[in-house]
Design a protein around this motif. Structure first.
Motif, PDB file in Angstrom:
ATOM      1  N   PRO A 150      -7.386   0.729   0.527  1.00 45.92           N
ATOM      2  CA  PRO A 150      -8.841   0.641   0.382  1.00 45.92           C
ATOM      3  C   PRO A 150      -9.260  -0.715  -0.188  1.00 45.92           C
ATOM      4  N   GLY A 151     -10.378  -1.210   0.308  1.00 44.55           N
ATOM      5  CA  GLY A 151     -10.920  -2.459  -0.192  1.00 44.55           C
ATOM      6  C   GLY A 151     -10.328  -3.700   0.442  1.00 44.55           C
TER       7      GLY A 151
ATOM      8  N   ILE B 247       4.480  -4.461   6.855  1.00 44.55           N
ATOM      9  CA  ILE B 247       3.051  -4.533   6.526  1.00 44.55           C
ATOM     10  C   ILE B 247       2.943  -5.465   5.331  1.00 44.55           C
ATOM     11  N   ALA B 248       2.213  -6.564   5.499  1.00 46.83           N
ATOM     12  CA  ALA B 248       2.115  -7.559   4.433  1.00 46.83           C
ATOM     13  C   ALA B 248       0.684  -8.062   4.318  1.00 46.83           C
ATOM     14  N   GLY B 249       0.378  -8.632   3.180  1.00 47.02           N
ATOM     15  CA  GLY B 249      -0.942  -9.204   2.943  1.00 47.02           C
ATOM     16  C   GLY B 249      -1.106  -9.569   1.485  1.00 47.02           C
ATOM     17  N   GLU B 250      -2.345  -9.728   1.087  1.00 48.44           N
ATOM     18  CA  GLU B 250      -2.635 -10.047  -0.305  1.00 48.44           C
ATOM     19  C   GLU B 250      -3.900  -9.325  -0.719  1.00 48.44           C
ATOM     20  N   ARG B 251      -3.849  -8.735  -1.880  1.00 46.71           N
ATOM     21  CA  ARG B 251      -5.007  -8.026  -2.428  1.00 46.71           C
ATOM     22  C   ARG B 251      -5.578  -8.890  -3.552  1.00 46.71           C
TER      23      ARG B 251
ATOM     24  N   ALA C 102     -12.414 -10.760 -21.880  1.00 49.67           N
ATOM     25  CA  ALA C 102     -11.127 -10.207 -22.295  1.00 49.67           C
ATOM     26  C   ALA C 102     -10.742  -9.091 -21.332  1.00 49.67           C
ATOM     27  N   LEU C 103      -9.485  -9.006 -21.042  1.00 53.69           N
ATOM     28  CA  LEU C 103      -8.958  -7.963 -20.176  1.00 53.69           C
ATOM     29  C   LEU C 103      -8.172  -6.994 -21.045  1.00 53.69           C
ATOM     30  N   HIS C 104      -8.630  -5.750 -21.124  1.00 52.35           N
ATOM     31  CA  HIS C 104      -7.989  -4.773 -21.992  1.00 52.35           C
ATOM     32  C   HIS C 104      -6.979  -3.913 -21.245  1.00 52.35           C
ATOM     33  N   ILE C 105      -7.331  -3.450 -20.058  1.00 54.61           N
ATOM     34  CA  ILE C 105      -6.429  -2.632 -19.252  1.00 54.61           C
ATOM     35  C   ILE C 105      -6.570  -3.081 -17.805  1.00 54.61           C
ATOM     36  N   ASN C 106      -5.433  -3.283 -17.144  1.00 56.75           N
ATOM     37  CA  ASN C 106      -5.438  -3.675 -15.741  1.00 56.75           C
ATOM     38  C   ASN C 106      -4.405  -2.835 -15.016  1.00 56.75           C
ATOM     39  N   GLU C 107      -4.826  -1.750 -14.374  1.00 54.59           N
ATOM     40  CA  GLU C 107      -3.907  -0.860 -13.678  1.00 54.59           C
ATOM     41  C   GLU C 107      -3.972  -1.003 -12.161  1.00 54.59           C
ATOM     42  N   ARG C 108      -4.896  -1.780 -11.665  1.00 56.05           N
ATOM     43  CA  ARG C 108      -5.036  -1.945 -10.217  1.00 56.05           C
ATOM     44  C   ARG C 108      -4.202  -3.123  -9.763  1.00 56.05           C
TER      45      ARG C 108
ATOM     46  N   PRO D 177       0.822  -1.203   0.000  1.00 52.61           N
ATOM     47  CA  PRO D 177       0.000   0.000   0.000  1.00 52.61           C
ATOM     48  C   PRO D 177       0.857   1.255   0.000  1.00 52.61           C
ATOM     49  N   ALA D 178       0.298   2.334  -0.518  1.00 54.04           N
ATOM     50  CA  ALA D 178       0.988   3.619  -0.480  1.00 54.04           C
ATOM     51  C   ALA D 178       1.130   4.039   0.979  1.00 54.04           C
TER      52      ALA D 178
END
Length: 145
Positions: A58-59, A76-80, A92-98, A40-41
């Motif tokens: 967030p989330g 600080i560790a985890g998985e998103r 189809a996945l066109h853009i994935n920025e997250r 995370p930031a």
């Protein structure tokens, strides 16, 4: 910035790789070495009495985060999890920025941080970690008699 909606666009892939390499090499000017672009930031600051760490996640379910303090290092560790369907015949996945996946941020704390006086709370996706400084290291005014 140019974005293509077509998979396998070599220029988009080269742009993505260049950004990832730049983020990996772009270190913060802080001598404690925070990498930019990580998840995370983080915002890190302090007062004469505390060290304050804010992790923007967030989330994420706070129960899934692992926060450890050992030998002056805060981790600080985890998985998103990914909210997107796997690319396949029906999608189809066109853009994935997250960002999705496992993460780990390690912060070097000052020597006067007290590992026995740490508190953490969460509000609106922001994890606030407050670490007290040792009483012997806190500034105090000395009166002349």
């Amino acid at each position: 910035m140019f974005r293509s909606l077509f998979p396998n666009d070599v220029f988009v892939e080269m742009d993505r790789l260049q950004r990832e390499i730049q983020q990996a090499l772009d270190l913060s000017p802080n001598i404690r070495g925070f990498g930019r672009g990580g998840f995370p930031a983080l915002n890190i600051g302090g007062t004469p009495q505390t060290v304050e760490v804010y992790a923007f996640a967030p989330g994420l379910d706070p129960a899934t985060l692992e926060i450890d303090l050992e030998r002056g290092m805060l981790t600080i560790a985890g998985e998103r999890p990914s909210a997107l369907p796997e690319p396949g015949r029906q999608s189809a996945l066109h853009i994935n920025e997250r960002f999705a996946g496992a993460f780990r941020r390690v912060i070097s704390l000052p020597d006067d941080a007290d590992p026995d006086a740490v508190s953490a709370s969460v509000k609106d996706g922001v994890v606030h970690i407050s670490i007290q400084r040792r009483a012997a290291a806190q500034p105090r005014r000395i009166t002349i008699h």
